[in-house]
Structures are given as structure tokens and as C-alpha cells.
Motif scaffolding. Structure first.
Motif, PDB file in Angstrom:
ATOM      1  N   ALA A 165      31.610 -30.780   4.400  1.00 62.38           N
ATOM      2  CA  ALA A 165      30.222 -30.469   4.055  1.00 62.38           C
ATOM      3  C   ALA A 165      29.539 -31.700   3.478  1.00 62.38           C
ATOM      4  O   ALA A 165      30.169 -32.483   2.759  1.00 62.38           O
ATOM      5  N   LYS A 185      26.491 -30.501  13.040  1.00 60.43           N
ATOM      6  CA  LYS A 185      26.554 -29.036  13.143  1.00 60.43           C
ATOM      7  C   LYS A 185      27.598 -28.619  14.167  1.00 60.43           C
ATOM      8  O   LYS A 185      28.380 -27.694  13.927  1.00 60.43           O
ATOM      9  N   GLY A 192      29.121 -28.534   7.217  1.00 63.20           N
ATOM     10  CA  GLY A 192      28.055 -27.864   6.483  1.00 63.20           C
ATOM     11  C   GLY A 192      27.041 -28.885   6.000  1.00 63.20           C
ATOM     12  O   GLY A 192      27.417 -29.982   5.584  1.00 63.20           O
ATOM     13  N   THR A 232      23.382 -29.408   3.642  1.00 63.92           N
ATOM     14  CA  THR A 232      22.354 -28.918   2.727  1.00 63.92           C
ATOM     15  C   THR A 232      21.566 -30.101   2.208  1.00 63.92           C
ATOM     16  O   THR A 232      22.147 -31.116   1.821  1.00 63.92           O
ATOM     17  N   MET A 262      27.622 -23.516   0.363  1.00 63.53           N
ATOM     18  CA  MET A 262      28.318 -23.889   1.601  1.00 63.53           C
ATOM     19  C   MET A 262      29.743 -23.358   1.649  1.00 63.53           C
ATOM     20  O   MET A 262      30.385 -23.412   2.695  1.00 63.53           O
TER      21      MET A 262
END
Length: 167
Positions: free
Chosen positions: A27, A56, A61, A63, A103
Motif C-alpha cells: 500500500a 491498481k 492499495g 490513498t 487500506m
């Protein structure tokens, strides 16, 4: 060190799924200004859009965590279909904690991607995650950032002095 970079990439697009997998990273917390796009821009470069799609597809992940206001961050993040946190108060690590929980990853599986040592790198260090620093995408428009860039120079130099390379 809290401020000296661990890793420096020429551009966010030089961070690969293979590099992340080798570090156990699943992530990424992403800065916006001068990381994904030019300072204060709502336009995403095509190569960064391709990179986000690649991340992706690899199951990474993503953010956005920005110190920017909601009116800056929300439209940009929504256009990309990414979760986001605004006015995150980096270098304080609290927004990174929220992003990690959202996440659903362990701390050791997450990294911060950004361009500012006194915000992004320090937040990553304070939270205990790797900081993946990128060379800024465009000119800095804010006086505050311009001043920080001057103070950051010696920390960037320490990275290169100890043999660090731009990946």
C-alpha cells in the motif's frame, strides 16, 4: 534519520510493483503537489495516470494524504477514484495511521510517496514506514515550500554523499 531520504526516485512513475514487492509493500500513501502533478494543478499527467493503473492492477492499495484543503484534494482524488485525507498536518503521522487502517494493511506493508523532506519524509519516519521520495514535478508556488526547499538541500546531499542514487 528523520529527514534524510531512504530512497529517491526520478519520478513517481519510476516506482515499480517489483520494487514494492521486494520490500513487502502492499500500500502507498501518496502526496499530490509536485508528486503526482505540478503544484496546485488539477491535471494528471498521462504517464502518472498509467502508473496509477499499473499500481491498481498489481493490487497496491492507494490513498492520497495531503496537507491541502478539501477544495484542492477532494476533486483531484475523486477524479482518480482514490480515497483521500486532507489537511493531514504532515509531518504528524496521524493521517498515515488512518490511511493504513482504511487500506487494511500492516504498518510494515505501507510506504509514503512524496517530494518534501520536512513533510512527507518526516511523517513516514515518525510513523515508522519507508519514505519513497521523488524529485519534484514542477516549480513551487508557495513561499513556505520555497523556504523549506532551501533547508532541505543539505539532507538531500547527505543521501548522495553516503552513496544514494536516484532510482
Amino acid at each position: 534519520m528523520l529527514i534524510t531520504p531512504e530512497y529517491v526516485f526520478k519520478d513517481v512513475t519510476h516506482i515499480t510493483p517489483e520494487f514494492l514487492a521486494g520490500k513487502g509493500i502492499r500500500a502507498l500513501v501518496l502526496d499530490i503537489d509536485n508528486t503526482l502533478t505540478a503544484d496546485r494543478s488539477q491535471k494528471l499527467p498521462d504517464e502518472v495516470a498509467g502508473w496509477l493503473a499499473q499500481m491498481k492492477e498489481a493490487g497496491i492499495g492507494l490513498t492520497i494524504v495531503s496537507n491541502g484543503a478539501e477544495k484542492r484534494v477532494r476533486p483531484f482524488a475523486e477524479k482518480l477514484g482514490l480515497a483521500y485525507l486532507y489537511r493531514s498536518a504532515k509531518p504528524l503521522p496521524f493521517a498515515l495511521m488512518v490511511a493504513r487502517r482504511r487500506m487494511g494493511v500492516k504498518r510494515k506493508q505501507m510506504a509514503m510517496v512524496g517530494d518534501q523532506l520536512y513533510a512527507d519524509r518526516m511523517a513516514a519516519a515518525l510513523y515508522g514506514i519507508p519514505g519513497l521520495m521523488v524529485i519534484p514535478r514542477g516549480p513551487d508556488l508557495g513561499v513556505q515550500v520555497v523556504l523549506k526547499r532551501k533547508w532541505e538541500k543539505r539532507h538531500w546531499q547527505k543521501y548522495y554523499d553516503r552513496g544514494g542514487k536516484t532510482l
